[in-house]
Design an enzyme around this catalytic site. Structure first.
Site, PDB file in Angstrom:
ATOM      1  N   THR A  27       0.831  -1.205   0.000  1.00 49.82           N
ATOM      2  CA  THR A  27       0.000   0.000   0.000  1.00 49.82           C
ATOM      3  C   THR A  27       0.867   1.257   0.000  1.00 49.82           C
ATOM      4  O   THR A  27       0.596   2.213  -0.734  1.00 49.82           O
ATOM      5  CB  THR A  27      -0.919  -0.010   1.242  1.00 49.82           C
ATOM      6  OG1 THR A  27      -1.722  -1.188   1.198  1.00 49.82           O
ATOM      7  CG2 THR A  27      -1.803   1.218   1.277  1.00 49.82           C
ATOM      8  N   THR A  41      13.994   4.252   9.914  1.00 51.59           N
ATOM      9  CA  THR A  41      14.934   3.169  10.199  1.00 51.59           C
ATOM     10  C   THR A  41      14.473   1.885   9.514  1.00 51.59           C
ATOM     11  O   THR A  41      13.293   1.520   9.597  1.00 51.59           O
ATOM     12  CB  THR A  41      15.046   2.961  11.724  1.00 51.59           C
ATOM     13  OG1 THR A  41      15.483   4.180  12.296  1.00 51.59           O
ATOM     14  CG2 THR A  41      16.028   1.849  12.063  1.00 51.59           C
ATOM     15  N   GLN A  87       0.364  -8.924  -6.618  1.00 50.40           N
ATOM     16  CA  GLN A  87      -0.135 -10.293  -6.769  1.00 50.40           C
ATOM     17  C   GLN A  87       0.732 -11.116  -7.722  1.00 50.40           C
ATOM     18  O   GLN A  87       0.603 -12.343  -7.778  1.00 50.40           O
ATOM     19  CB  GLN A  87      -1.574 -10.280  -7.301  1.00 50.40           C
ATOM     20  CG  GLN A  87      -2.607  -9.818  -6.292  1.00 50.40           C
ATOM     21  CD  GLN A  87      -2.864 -10.823  -5.184  1.00 50.40           C
ATOM     22  OE1 GLN A  87      -2.694 -12.033  -5.365  1.00 50.40           O
ATOM     23  NE2 GLN A  87      -3.273 -10.342  -4.033  1.00 50.40           N
ATOM     24  N   ASN A 126      -6.079  -8.712  -8.068  1.00 49.84           N
ATOM     25  CA  ASN A 126      -6.176  -9.461  -6.821  1.00 49.84           C
ATOM     26  C   ASN A 126      -7.513 -10.181  -6.662  1.00 49.84           C
ATOM     27  O   ASN A 126      -7.606 -11.152  -5.933  1.00 49.84           O
ATOM     28  CB  ASN A 126      -5.928  -8.548  -5.618  1.00 49.84           C
ATOM     29  CG  ASN A 126      -6.724  -7.270  -5.679  1.00 49.84           C
ATOM     30  OD1 ASN A 126      -6.583  -6.478  -6.620  1.00 49.84           O
ATOM     31  ND2 ASN A 126      -7.568  -7.052  -4.702  1.00 49.84           N
ATOM     32  N   CYS A 130     -14.255  -6.255   2.055  1.00 55.68           N
ATOM     33  CA  CYS A 130     -15.271  -5.344   2.599  1.00 55.68           C
ATOM     34  C   CYS A 130     -14.856  -4.920   3.990  1.00 55.68           C
ATOM     35  O   CYS A 130     -15.494  -5.281   4.975  1.00 55.68           O
ATOM     36  CB  CYS A 130     -16.631  -6.027   2.669  1.00 55.68           C
ATOM     37  SG  CYS A 130     -17.398  -6.206   1.074  1.00 55.68           S
ATOM     38  N   SER A 171       4.940  -6.583  -2.413  1.00 57.85           N
ATOM     39  CA  SER A 171       4.730  -6.753  -0.978  1.00 57.85           C
ATOM     40  C   SER A 171       5.118  -8.166  -0.560  1.00 57.85           C
ATOM     41  O   SER A 171       4.697  -9.142  -1.180  1.00 57.85           O
ATOM     42  CB  SER A 171       3.257  -6.501  -0.650  1.00 57.85           C
ATOM     43  OG  SER A 171       3.010  -6.811   0.706  1.00 57.85           O
TER      44      SER A 171
HETATM   45  C1  LIG Z   1      -2.269  -7.043  -0.922  1.00 60.07           C
HETATM   46  C2  LIG Z   1      -2.218  -6.086  -2.038  1.00 60.07           C
HETATM   47  C3  LIG Z   1      -1.788  -4.762  -1.869  1.00 60.07           C
HETATM   48  C4  LIG Z   1      -1.436  -4.210  -0.523  1.00 60.07           C
HETATM   49  O1  LIG Z   1      -0.262  -4.740   0.001  1.00 60.07           O
HETATM   50  P1  LIG Z   1      -0.014  -4.612   1.588  1.00 60.07           P
HETATM   51  O2  LIG Z   1       1.408  -4.979   1.762  1.00 60.07           O
HETATM   52  O3  LIG Z   1      -0.963  -5.556   2.240  1.00 60.07           O
HETATM   53  O4  LIG Z   1      -0.287  -3.182   1.946  1.00 60.07           O
HETATM   54  C5  LIG Z   1      -1.718  -3.946  -2.963  1.00 60.07           C
HETATM   55  N1  LIG Z   1      -2.062  -4.379  -4.182  1.00 60.07           N
HETATM   56  C6  LIG Z   1      -2.477  -5.630  -4.408  1.00 60.07           C
HETATM   57  C7  LIG Z   1      -2.808  -6.063  -5.785  1.00 60.07           C
HETATM   58  C8  LIG Z   1      -2.576  -6.525  -3.342  1.00 60.07           C
HETATM   59  O5  LIG Z   1      -3.014  -7.760  -3.571  1.00 60.07           O
END
Ligand SMILES: *Cc1c(COP(=O)(O)O)cnc(C)c1O
Length: 389
Positions: free
Chosen positions: A71, A236, A178, A150, A323, A198
């Site tokens: 995010t 950090t 994803q 996603n 949701c 992520s």
């Molecule tokens: C899970 C997800 C995010 C967010 O990642 P986080 O590390 O949970 O904040 C963003 N984009 C997609 C497509 C995701 O599946």
């Protein structure tokens, strides 16, 4: 038996990632910016991790920046690229099927006076590269298109899109959260300028992500403060998180071909079995979708009711639309694909992963078939349908 079918929401930590993280969660707690020996060791571990992450996506280590989440990476891409080109314009183009990390950021900026074009998608969730070309204005400063969706797993034609943005001189961001670790991702083959990922989506720890930034891309920092990440992301470093992320990604990359083909087999089997339940629809593309993604709609029932039913039987899945508010807002992804309100409500996502076996799929199909049958017996919509014939 594992009855977890929500790997797209998060994945369990890989034991090798945990093992690599342990020293930095225990003995070596030094701040990598300090000047003594343990700090230098932590710094070295970050440098090695940066190389590993870069290698996994065909980038240079200097093009990788560690951040706090997918995010954050999405937010940074949008804010940072817009701010760096303030003089050039304030218009951006995103697909209608972005993750909330991009979508809500852009909706917020729209309220602040920025211009946003939301690219439509077809019935399988694909963006047309020609639509990108058509949406470009003289003041367009950013295009952002999610690499793999996603909710429905649709994999976008990023390469064709990047040829258009490159010719127009507009930075292209992709949310690849994803995709990375699940399908081969190469920043040069894709031609993207900024790519977000992520760790917890590929068996790394939660709360750590990375941003790929192609050299020369106009982008300002999101977080200001210390000089960490070469002055582009203050704060950090989460040394353990960074090391865990790199280890998990290295493992995932090594196994990517075998695991993708194994999951594709399980996915297709699950799709076929679920589609043999009457009045069931597959959402998304049959072939061009993530190996572990299954998203189906069952007519006459609510996805939420089915989820609760499955949960009581030890099966964990998702409606695909997080949701978080508790308000049952229909999925913007399924809506953009032109799926009816009824079928949007009846949608459910099963995402498969490392511990999913053929036995799990057989068991799941049994449970879902029974649950859908029971819920339909209770459904006034189904009753109406039967009466009308
Ligand atoms: C899970 C997800 C995010 C967010 O990642 P986080 O590390 O949970 O904040 C963003 N984009 C997609 C497509 C995701 O599946």
């Amino acid at each position: 038996m594992s009855m977890y079918f929500d790997y797209a929401a998060t994945t369990p930590l890989h034991p090798k990632a945990l093992e690599a993280m342990m020293p930095f969660l225990t003995d070596n707690f030094a701040n990598p910016s300090s000047a003594y020996t343990p700090a230098r060791e932590a710094r070295k571990a970050i440098d090695a991790a940066r190389k590993q992450v870069a290698c996994a996506i065909g980038a240079q280590p200097e093009e990788i920046f560690f951040v706090g989440s997918g995010t954050e990476a999405d937010n940074w891409a949008i804010y940072g690229i817009l701010e760096a080109q303030k003089k050039k314009g304030n218009h951006m183009i995103i697909s209608a099927v972005e993750h909330h990390g991009v979508l809500y950021t852009c909706r917020h900026l729209e309220k602040q006076g920025y211009g946003v074009t939301y690219l439509p998608v077809d019935s399988e969730g694909f963006v047309s590269p020609e639509a990108v070309r058509g949406a470009i204005q003289p003041d367009t400063v950013l295009v952002s298109v999610i690499l793999a969706n996603n909710e429905v797993g649709t994999i976008q034609p990023l390469k064709a899109i990047s040829e258009i943005t490159k010719a127009a001189g507009i930075p292209l961001h992709t949310d690849a959260v994803q995709a990375v670790g699940h399908i081969p991702v190469d920043v040069n083959a894709l031609g993207v300028d900024v790519l977000s990922m992520s760790a917890h989506k590929f068996y790394g720890p939660k709360g750590i992500g990375a941003q790929y930034i192609r050299k020369g891309t106009p982008i300002l920092p999101l977080l200001r403060g210390g000089a960490q990440e070469r002055g582009r992301r203050a704060g950090t470093e989460d040394v353990a998180g960074i090391v865990g992320m790199a280890t998990a990604l290295t493992v995932a990359t090594k196994e990517i071909a075998a695991e993708a083909s194994r999951l594709t087999g399980l996915r297709d089997r699950l799709i076929n079995e679920l589609l043999s339940i009457p009045h069931t629809r597959l959402n998304g593309s049959r072939d061009n979708r993530l190996p572990g993604n299954v998203n189906v709609s069952f007519s006459f029932i609510e996805g939420e009711s089915l989820l609760l039913h499955l949960d009581m039987q030890g099966c964990q899945a998702s409606t695909g639309s997080a949701c978080s508010s508790g308000a049952l807002e229909p999925s913007h992804v399924l809506t953009a694909m032109g799926i009816s309100h009824e079928l949007t409500n009846g949608a459910i996502r099963f995402s498969l992963g490392r511990d999913t076996t053929e036995d799990d799929i057989i068991k799941l199909v049994e449970i879902v078939t029974k649950s859908v049958g029971r819920l339909r017996e209770l459904s006034p919509l189904y009753d109406d349908y039967l009466k009308k014939g």
